[in-house]
Design a protein around this motif. Sequence first.
Motif, PDB file in Angstrom:
ATOM      1  N   PRO A 149       0.818  -1.231   0.000  1.00  0.00           N
ATOM      2  CA  PRO A 149       0.000   0.000   0.000  1.00  0.00           C
ATOM      3  C   PRO A 149       0.845   1.272   0.000  1.00  0.00           C
ATOM      4  CG  PRO A 149      -0.904  -1.582   1.553  1.00  0.00           C
ATOM      5  CD  PRO A 149       0.417  -2.136   1.103  1.00  0.00           C
ATOM      6  N   TRP A 150       2.085   1.156   0.486  1.00  0.00           N
ATOM      7  CA  TRP A 150       2.953   2.349   0.445  1.00  0.00           C
ATOM      8  C   TRP A 150       3.923   2.286  -0.736  1.00  0.00           C
ATOM      9  CZ3 TRP A 150       1.222   0.454   5.152  1.00  0.00           C
ATOM     10  CH2 TRP A 150       0.523   1.384   5.948  1.00  0.00           C
ATOM     11  N   ALA A 151       4.289   1.066  -1.088  1.00  0.00           N
ATOM     12  CA  ALA A 151       5.251   0.917  -2.188  1.00  0.00           C
ATOM     13  C   ALA A 151       4.647   1.372  -3.519  1.00  0.00           C
ATOM     14  CB  ALA A 151       5.701  -0.539  -2.293  1.00  0.00           C
ATOM     15  N   ASP A 152       3.387   1.009  -3.765  1.00  0.00           N
ATOM     16  CA  ASP A 152       2.782   1.324  -5.072  1.00  0.00           C
ATOM     17  C   ASP A 152       2.614   2.828  -5.315  1.00  0.00           C
ATOM     18  OD1 ASP A 152       2.781  -1.253  -5.845  1.00  0.00           O
ATOM     19  OD2 ASP A 152       0.642  -1.627  -5.556  1.00  0.00           O
ATOM     20  N   PRO A 153       2.024   3.570  -4.356  1.00  0.00           N
ATOM     21  CA  PRO A 153       1.915   5.017  -4.638  1.00  0.00           C
ATOM     22  C   PRO A 153       3.270   5.704  -4.732  1.00  0.00           C
ATOM     23  CG  PRO A 153       0.918   4.476  -2.498  1.00  0.00           C
ATOM     24  CD  PRO A 153       1.309   3.185  -3.132  1.00  0.00           C
ATOM     25  N   LEU A 154       4.220   5.226  -3.928  1.00  0.00           N
ATOM     26  CA  LEU A 154       5.556   5.842  -4.019  1.00  0.00           C
ATOM     27  C   LEU A 154       6.176   5.535  -5.381  1.00  0.00           C
ATOM     28  CD1 LEU A 154       7.748   7.430  -2.603  1.00  0.00           C
ATOM     29  CD2 LEU A 154       8.612   5.325  -1.603  1.00  0.00           C
ATOM     30  N   ALA A 155       5.979   4.299  -5.843  1.00  0.00           N
ATOM     31  CA  ALA A 155       6.494   3.935  -7.176  1.00  0.00           C
ATOM     32  C   ALA A 155       5.825   4.793  -8.259  1.00  0.00           C
ATOM     33  CB  ALA A 155       6.231   2.455  -7.445  1.00  0.00           C
ATOM     34  N   ASP A 156       4.523   5.048  -8.098  1.00  0.00           N
ATOM     35  CA  ASP A 156       3.823   5.919  -9.064  1.00  0.00           C
ATOM     36  C   ASP A 156       4.469   7.293  -9.127  1.00  0.00           C
ATOM     37  OD1 ASP A 156       2.100   3.872  -9.467  1.00  0.00           O
ATOM     38  OD2 ASP A 156       0.276   4.957  -8.895  1.00  0.00           O
ATOM     39  N   ARG A 157       4.707   7.853  -7.937  1.00  0.00           N
ATOM     40  CA  ARG A 157       5.244   9.220  -7.902  1.00  0.00           C
ATOM     41  C   ARG A 157       6.670   9.267  -8.445  1.00  0.00           C
ATOM     42  NH1 ARG A 157       1.971   9.888  -3.157  1.00  0.00           N
ATOM     43  NH2 ARG A 157       3.624   9.231  -1.745  1.00  0.00           N
ATOM     44  N   LEU A 158       7.462   8.247  -8.081  1.00  0.00           N
ATOM     45  CA  LEU A 158       8.848   8.227  -8.563  1.00  0.00           C
ATOM     46  C   LEU A 158       8.898   8.052 -10.091  1.00  0.00           C
ATOM     47  CD1 LEU A 158      10.731   6.119  -5.853  1.00  0.00           C
ATOM     48  CD2 LEU A 158      11.037   8.537  -6.391  1.00  0.00           C
ATOM     49  N   ALA A 159       8.046   7.156 -10.593  1.00  0.00           N
ATOM     50  CA  ALA A 159       8.023   6.941 -12.050  1.00  0.00           C
ATOM     51  C   ALA A 159       7.571   8.211 -12.760  1.00  0.00           C
ATOM     52  CB  ALA A 159       7.089   5.781 -12.397  1.00  0.00           C
ATOM     53  N   LEU A 160       6.581   8.867 -12.164  1.00  0.00           N
ATOM     54  CA  LEU A 160       6.094  10.121 -12.749  1.00  0.00           C
ATOM     55  C   LEU A 160       7.224  11.148 -12.799  1.00  0.00           C
ATOM     56  CD1 LEU A 160       3.302  11.253 -13.697  1.00  0.00           C
ATOM     57  CD2 LEU A 160       3.068  12.247 -11.436  1.00  0.00           C
ATOM     58  N   ALA A 161       7.986  11.216 -11.697  1.00  0.00           N
ATOM     59  CA  ALA A 161       9.058  12.218 -11.635  1.00  0.00           C
ATOM     60  C   ALA A 161      10.212  11.850 -12.571  1.00  0.00           C
ATOM     61  CB  ALA A 161       9.562  12.346 -10.198  1.00  0.00           C
ATOM     62  N   LEU A 162      10.607  10.558 -12.542  1.00  0.00           N
ATOM     63  CA  LEU A 162      11.783  10.160 -13.328  1.00  0.00           C
ATOM     64  C   LEU A 162      11.490  10.164 -14.835  1.00  0.00           C
ATOM     65  CD1 LEU A 162      13.142   7.195 -11.150  1.00  0.00           C
ATOM     66  CD2 LEU A 162      14.177   9.447 -11.474  1.00  0.00           C
ATOM     67  N   VAL A 163      10.482   9.378 -15.236  1.00  0.00           N
ATOM     68  CA  VAL A 163      10.167   9.292 -16.670  1.00  0.00           C
ATOM     69  C   VAL A 163       9.631  10.637 -17.163  1.00  0.00           C
ATOM     70  CG1 VAL A 163       8.796   8.093 -18.408  1.00  0.00           C
ATOM     71  CG2 VAL A 163       9.694   6.846 -16.453  1.00  0.00           C
ATOM     72  N   GLY A 164       8.775  11.245 -16.329  1.00  0.00           N
ATOM     73  CA  GLY A 164       8.240  12.549 -16.705  1.00  0.00           C
ATOM     74  C   GLY A 164       9.346  13.568 -16.871  1.00  0.00           C
ATOM     75  N   GLY A 165      10.282  13.584 -15.934  1.00  0.00           N
ATOM     76  CA  GLY A 165      11.382  14.555 -16.015  1.00  0.00           C
ATOM     77  C   GLY A 165      12.185  14.396 -17.291  1.00  0.00           C
ATOM     78  N   VAL A 166      12.544  13.144 -17.584  1.00  0.00           N
ATOM     79  CA  VAL A 166      13.334  12.886 -18.802  1.00  0.00           C
ATOM     80  C   VAL A 166      12.546  13.298 -20.046  1.00  0.00           C
ATOM     81  CG1 VAL A 166      14.317  11.070 -20.245  1.00  0.00           C
ATOM     82  CG2 VAL A 166      14.704  11.048 -17.781  1.00  0.00           C
ATOM     83  N   PHE A 167      11.286  12.904 -20.099  1.00  0.00           N
ATOM     84  CA  PHE A 167      10.512  13.169 -21.320  1.00  0.00           C
ATOM     85  C   PHE A 167      10.061  14.627 -21.428  1.00  0.00           C
ATOM     86  CE2 PHE A 167      10.695   8.694 -21.868  1.00  0.00           C
ATOM     87  CZ  PHE A 167      10.568   8.497 -23.230  1.00  0.00           C
ATOM     88  N   VAL A 168       9.920  15.292 -20.313  1.00  0.00           N
ATOM     89  CA  VAL A 168       9.660  16.744 -20.403  1.00  0.00           C
ATOM     90  C   VAL A 168      10.872  17.416 -21.051  1.00  0.00           C
ATOM     91  CG1 VAL A 168       9.458  18.868 -19.047  1.00  0.00           C
ATOM     92  CG2 VAL A 168       7.981  16.942 -18.534  1.00  0.00           C
ATOM     93  N   GLY A 169      12.056  17.002 -20.620  1.00  0.00           N
ATOM     94  CA  GLY A 169      13.283  17.550 -21.236  1.00  0.00           C
ATOM     95  C   GLY A 169      13.334  17.251 -22.725  1.00  0.00           C
ATOM     96  N   LEU A 170      13.025  15.996 -23.085  1.00  0.00           N
ATOM     97  CA  LEU A 170      13.046  15.624 -24.503  1.00  0.00           C
ATOM     98  C   LEU A 170      11.980  16.407 -25.290  1.00  0.00           C
ATOM     99  CD1 LEU A 170      13.498  11.750 -24.286  1.00  0.00           C
ATOM    100  CD2 LEU A 170      15.134  13.405 -25.177  1.00  0.00           C
ATOM    101  N   HIS A 171      10.835  16.596 -24.660  1.00  0.00           N
ATOM    102  CA  HIS A 171       9.740  17.317 -25.328  1.00  0.00           C
ATOM    103  C   HIS A 171      10.147  18.773 -25.582  1.00  0.00           C
ATOM    104  CE1 HIS A 171       5.641  19.051 -25.746  1.00  0.00           C
ATOM    105  NE2 HIS A 171       5.400  17.883 -26.314  1.00  0.00           N
ATOM    106  N   VAL A 172      10.766  19.380 -24.596  1.00  0.00           N
ATOM    107  CA  VAL A 172      11.212  20.777 -24.762  1.00  0.00           C
ATOM    108  C   VAL A 172      12.279  20.842 -25.854  1.00  0.00           C
ATOM    109  CG1 VAL A 172      12.456  22.658 -23.617  1.00  0.00           C
ATOM    110  CG2 VAL A 172      10.611  21.473 -22.426  1.00  0.00           C
ATOM    111  N   TRP A 173      13.191  19.884 -25.831  1.00  0.00           N
ATOM    112  CA  TRP A 173      14.255  19.843 -26.845  1.00  0.00           C
ATOM    113  C   TRP A 173      13.645  19.705 -28.245  1.00  0.00           C
ATOM    114  CZ3 TRP A 173      15.515  15.777 -30.175  1.00  0.00           C
ATOM    115  CH2 TRP A 173      16.715  15.918 -30.878  1.00  0.00           C
ATOM    116  N   LEU A 174      12.688  18.799 -28.367  1.00  0.00           N
ATOM    117  CA  LEU A 174      12.037  18.574 -29.666  1.00  0.00           C
ATOM    118  C   LEU A 174      11.278  19.833 -30.111  1.00  0.00           C
ATOM    119  CD1 LEU A 174      11.638  16.084 -31.552  1.00  0.00           C
ATOM    120  CD2 LEU A 174       9.403  15.802 -30.499  1.00  0.00           C
ATOM    121  N   ASP A 175      10.616  20.433 -29.151  1.00  0.00           N
ATOM    122  CA  ASP A 175       9.862  21.658 -29.420  1.00  0.00           C
ATOM    123  C   ASP A 175      10.799  22.741 -29.957  1.00  0.00           C
ATOM    124  OD1 ASP A 175       7.244  22.393 -29.266  1.00  0.00           O
ATOM    125  OD2 ASP A 175       7.454  23.504 -27.398  1.00  0.00           O
ATOM    126  N   TRP A 176      11.929  22.864 -29.291  1.00  0.00           N
ATOM    127  CA  TRP A 176      12.878  23.920 -29.632  1.00  0.00           C
ATOM    128  C   TRP A 176      13.407  23.742 -31.054  1.00  0.00           C
ATOM    129  CZ3 TRP A 176      14.350  28.494 -27.990  1.00  0.00           C
ATOM    130  CH2 TRP A 176      15.564  29.019 -28.424  1.00  0.00           C
TER     131      TRP A 176
END
Lengths: 267, 340
Positions: free
Chosen positions: A138-165
């Motif tokens: 019950p604690w591992a799953d939501p934490l994994a959600d948030r970490l995945a959101l931050a890690l994958v999201g962070g990388v792909f936000v960077g890639l998205h901005v780069w592509l946009d630019w």
Amino acid sequence: MARGWHSIAVTVAAGTVIVLALLCIWRLLQPLTQGAAIAPLLLAVPVFLGTRSVQAARRRAWGKAAIRPASPLAALLTGRIGATVAAAGVTVVAVPLTAAEVALARPAELWLLAALVPLAGLAQAMLAHRLGRHLHRPWADPLADRLALALVGGVFVGLHVWLDWFTATLPGYLQLPFAPAMQQAMAAVPGPAGPVTAALQATQAGDAARMWLLLHLGSDSPFAALRPLVVLLHLAMSALAVLSVVQVAISVRQSCEDLLVDGTEAA
Amino acid sequence: MTGTQPKPARRPSRLFAITFWSTIAVLALVSLGLSAVVALRGPAGLDDLARDIGLKPAIYRPAPTELERLFQQAGDMAATEVQGLMAAQLDAAFAVAHAAVPNYADFHYSVLGEYTELAGAVLGQVEGELHRRLFGDLDTRLAEAAARVDAAYAQAFASALERKTAELLAATPVQDELDAAMVALLGKAPARMTVTAPIGATAALLGGTAAVKVMTGVMAKKIASKVAIKAAAKGTAKSAGLLGGSGAGAAIGSAVGPVGTVAGAVIGAGIAWFATDAVVVNLDEYFNRADFEAELHAMIDDQRDLILRDWTAALQARPAELMQDVALKDLFAPAPPPQP
């Protein structure tokens, strides 16, 4: 072990196919019919269920830890309402933003989003697996959600901005005064007249308004000092769109896990 | 409760498993099928598919060209409207050049002018004298003319756009929400906002120093070639004159000895050289000055017509130029240095 890794592979694959297939159908059929909106509506179901299951498990675990079993509150404060509200909020924000992003994105952006979906699901599954060694589910799953959101999201936000630019272009009609430029932006959205197209037009107009400001707040503008704010707003909206897709991918995979995998913790 | 293993796969009921995986397979097949149609036949392939299943009446393809057409029409109207002004402004700007033609012809038909032009032709610098004597401050006058035409075009464009917008709104019945949105946006926008075209976003008309530089370059080449031909034609006459002058000078100089003979020959040759030049220049002027002046006037008119054509083309291209896409990263590029 083999069975566990098998379950990760199966749920990631199933989640990826569900998300990509529904978004592909939405993207291709949206210019033809308002009925294409059924695809994101169907997508909203596993997003809601996947988010709700994680939220409910966490709230239930807190309830069990905090409330004595004999208390009548135990029957009332099950966490279901809170989990439902939270899941509905995530669904209402993430699914429309994902649908708008997919409908209006350039082809290069679509490839980026297509790569994001399996990676987000995989990251969340792997993190949940690793965190499960140290935390209860019950604690591992939501934490994994948030970490995945931050890690994958962070990388792909960077890639998205780069592509946009490097690939984004501002349509020439943005040189026009504000009102006709917005009219042109709205008219550029394909689709039959109706609420779905109107909603996409509103989103497109919002994007176009930011671009219009970027174009017209040049160094010779009396409001040039506001330009950094517009850039920040543009980056924030890009990030929000990417994070929405990540959230959708994570929730759908979670939903597949809930459907296909035994809920008990392995000993 | 260590939780070291991922959750084992649940053994779902057979019916549930069949339903779940069948749904996923159908979704995958539908999306792949639609993608294949688009890949093989383009988006029009989906249009055909939609028509086959009766969706055609609902299909709306965006027609964002309405306003583009409006802009192009307004631009054409404005360009036509300022055509007369452009011609008048250019005539006024070039009038000084036409008036300076006799002055330049005086210079051209003088021994000094001939040698200046000849030296310029050899060094490739005829433009300097031509610019100074014929065009003077034409660059300033052209720049001012271009600014006036720009301002008049912007005003004419705004008026034409206002008229065309009103016509479009009057002629477009409100058929669906898109039309309604268009009417609302165009109708509610303040008139000045709607019709003030951002002419500043397009390149200004080529006027001033750049235009005059191009023009003098073209004319200088023509004049240099004429000077070279004239110099070659004079060669024979000059040779005979040189020999005669040299002989006469040597004969006069021999009265004071051998040094006098040589000095007399050199002085005689020099006098004969320039005398021949003066005679040839005067004869040339007598027979050809009118033609030369007419040719200069024609060259000036050609250049004026050329600028008129360039300006007309630039104005006609403005609406399309206004609609060209801009790369996002170009918005943040440093501004280019101002053109001279």
